[in-house]
Design an enzyme around this catalytic site. Structure first.
Site, PDB file in Angstrom:
ATOM      1  N   ASP A  13      45.122  62.315  60.738  1.00 34.58           N
ATOM      2  CA  ASP A  13      44.860  62.018  59.267  1.00 34.58           C
ATOM      3  C   ASP A  13      43.957  62.141  58.522  1.00 34.58           C
ATOM      4  OD1 ASP A  13      47.628  62.113  60.571  1.00 34.58           O
ATOM      5  OD2 ASP A  13      47.751  60.245  60.629  1.00 34.58           O
ATOM      6  N   GLY A  39      50.319  62.042  64.433  1.00 37.40           N
ATOM      7  CA  GLY A  39      50.881  63.546  64.823  1.00 37.40           C
ATOM      8  C   GLY A  39      52.187  62.648  65.426  1.00 37.40           C
ATOM      9  N   LYS A  40      53.010  62.888  65.547  1.00 35.49           N
ATOM     10  CA  LYS A  40      54.152  61.623  66.399  1.00 35.49           C
ATOM     11  C   LYS A  40      53.491  62.424  67.864  1.00 35.49           C
ATOM     12  CE  LYS A  40      57.900  60.835  63.594  1.00 35.49           C
ATOM     13  NZ  LYS A  40      58.226  59.393  63.135  1.00 35.49           N
ATOM     14  N   GLU A 138      58.210  67.892  64.657  1.00 36.87           N
ATOM     15  CA  GLU A 138      57.222  68.469  63.861  1.00 36.87           C
ATOM     16  C   GLU A 138      56.722  69.910  64.577  1.00 36.87           C
ATOM     17  OE1 GLU A 138      55.379  64.683  61.755  1.00 36.87           O
ATOM     18  OE2 GLU A 138      54.296  64.955  63.853  1.00 36.87           O
ATOM     19  N   ASN A 182      66.986  56.894  63.353  1.00 31.10           N
ATOM     20  CA  ASN A 182      66.899  56.396  63.119  1.00 31.10           C
ATOM     21  C   ASN A 182      68.754  56.635  62.244  1.00 31.10           C
ATOM     22  OD1 ASN A 182      66.950  58.119  60.423  1.00 31.10           O
ATOM     23  ND2 ASN A 182      64.761  56.825  60.309  1.00 31.10           N
ATOM     24  N   GLY A 214      64.348  49.705  62.561  1.00 33.01           N
ATOM     25  CA  GLY A 214      63.239  48.317  62.068  1.00 33.01           C
ATOM     26  C   GLY A 214      62.954  47.275  62.478  1.00 33.01           C
ATOM     27  N   GLY A 217      66.058  45.561  65.076  1.00 34.70           N
ATOM     28  CA  GLY A 217      66.000  45.718  66.591  1.00 34.70           C
ATOM     29  C   GLY A 217      66.551  47.319  66.102  1.00 34.70           C
ATOM     30  N   ASP A 244      57.035  55.595  66.658  1.00 39.10           N
ATOM     31  CA  ASP A 244      55.948  56.122  68.220  1.00 39.10           C
ATOM     32  C   ASP A 244      55.800  55.601  69.110  1.00 39.10           C
ATOM     33  OD1 ASP A 244      56.088  58.356  66.178  1.00 39.10           O
ATOM     34  OD2 ASP A 244      54.220  58.121  65.695  1.00 39.10           O
TER      35      ASP A 244
END
Length: 297
Positions: A13, A39-40, A138, A182, A214, A217, A244
């Site tokens: 990054d 990276g995830k 990804e 999510n 988020g 919870g 992550d």
């Protein structure tokens, strides 16, 4: 010790902080620059290792200047790098500009796009001896599918973190022991309207769902009605990497049962937002246990 295999992305990054975003064609002087490992896949591997798991990473790096630091950074966290392949071309990168609390991001998959089913197949032995496999999206979809099928053939549970989300065949989802989206990601997976009640979406999924919400919870459903695990009250400094951390902790603690794993994952994710950086706040087991002891939720 939990033994995990993480199949996923590794990025460098490249972060620039500026007072504002440049206009098209404008050259702007920034305030600060930093390069951080991301990276995830890499993030989840590091989070799981810090929580005490034995972690094996299946990934790809390029033959550029970023490849060795990305690989060595994982090794320094105790992650096994035996199955990190070096391919021709650039490593994965994310160019990030931050201004006034907002960000603009350009991701170049690089080597992540060259992670193939063959790379996963070569690691069948380590997958067969794992307690669980953690995979994200990804990387190429055919590699995600191969991971699901190879692990299923070895009777090893797969946790699929469907991010970034796109529609997937129901057959693939049924191969996952759990999916961890999510609300938006779950709707995308199912080809549904994101405004639909998330509990309804969870009931429609063809496999067990752990839905992240988020600070609220998480909700989880194996069968019957969805159940709620409340979030933990912490001071938020930086939410980068919280998802992550949640996924890694969920995988690490899954052997303790679904409700406990979700609770500990929420605690780990809460701790991760109290410090800067995606990996900067990833906790160790003692920190998770201390938060659980302080807050009974």
């Amino acid at each position: 010790m939990t033994r995990l295999v993480v199949v996923g992305s590794i990025n460098m990054d490249l972060v620039t902080v500026a007072a504002r975003f440049p206009a098209p064609g404008e050259t702007l002087i920034g305030d600060r620059f930093v390069s951080v490992h991301g990276g995830k896949g890499g993030n989840q591997a590091v989070a799981a290792a810090r929580l005490g798991a034995e972690v094996h990473m299946i990934a790809a790096i390029g033959d550029d200047a970023f490849g060795d630091p990305l690989r060595d950074g994982l090794a320094s966290e105790g992650v096994s790098i035996e199955h990190i392949a070096r391919v021709e071309g650039s490593s994965g990168t994310a160019s990030i500009t931050v201004a006034n609390g907002e960000n603009e991001i350009v991701v170049v998959p690089g080597a992540n796009a060259q992670l193939t089913p063959a790379h996963v197949s070569k690691a069948q032995q380590v997958i067969a001896s794992a307690d669980a496999v953690l995979v994200q999206m990804e990387i190429p979809l055919e590699t995600v599918e191969a991971t699901l099928r190879i692990a299923d053939a070895q009777r090893v549970p797969v946790i699929l973190n469907p991010a970034p989300a796109q529609p997937l065949p129901s057959e693939w989802l049924r191969l996952a022991r759990y999916i961890t989206p999510n609300q938006h990601e779950l709707a995308t997976l199912l080809g549904a309207d994101a405004s639909e009640d998330f509990r309804s979406l969870m009931r429609r999924a063809p496999c067990p769902v752990v839905l992240t919400r988020g600070g609220e919870g998480a909700w989880f459903r194996e069968e019957g009605e969805p159940q709620h695990q409340a979030g933990f009250d912490v001071e938020v400094v930086d939410s980068t990497g919280a998802g992550d951390t949640f996924n890694a902790a969920f995988a690490v603690y899954l052997h303790e049962g679904l409700p406990i794993a979700v609770r500990k994952a929420c605690a780990a994710a809460a701790l991760s937002v109290t410090r800067l950086g995606a990996r900067g706040g990833m906790p160790h087991p003692a920190e998770v246990e201390a938060l659980l002891a302080r807050q009974r939720v």
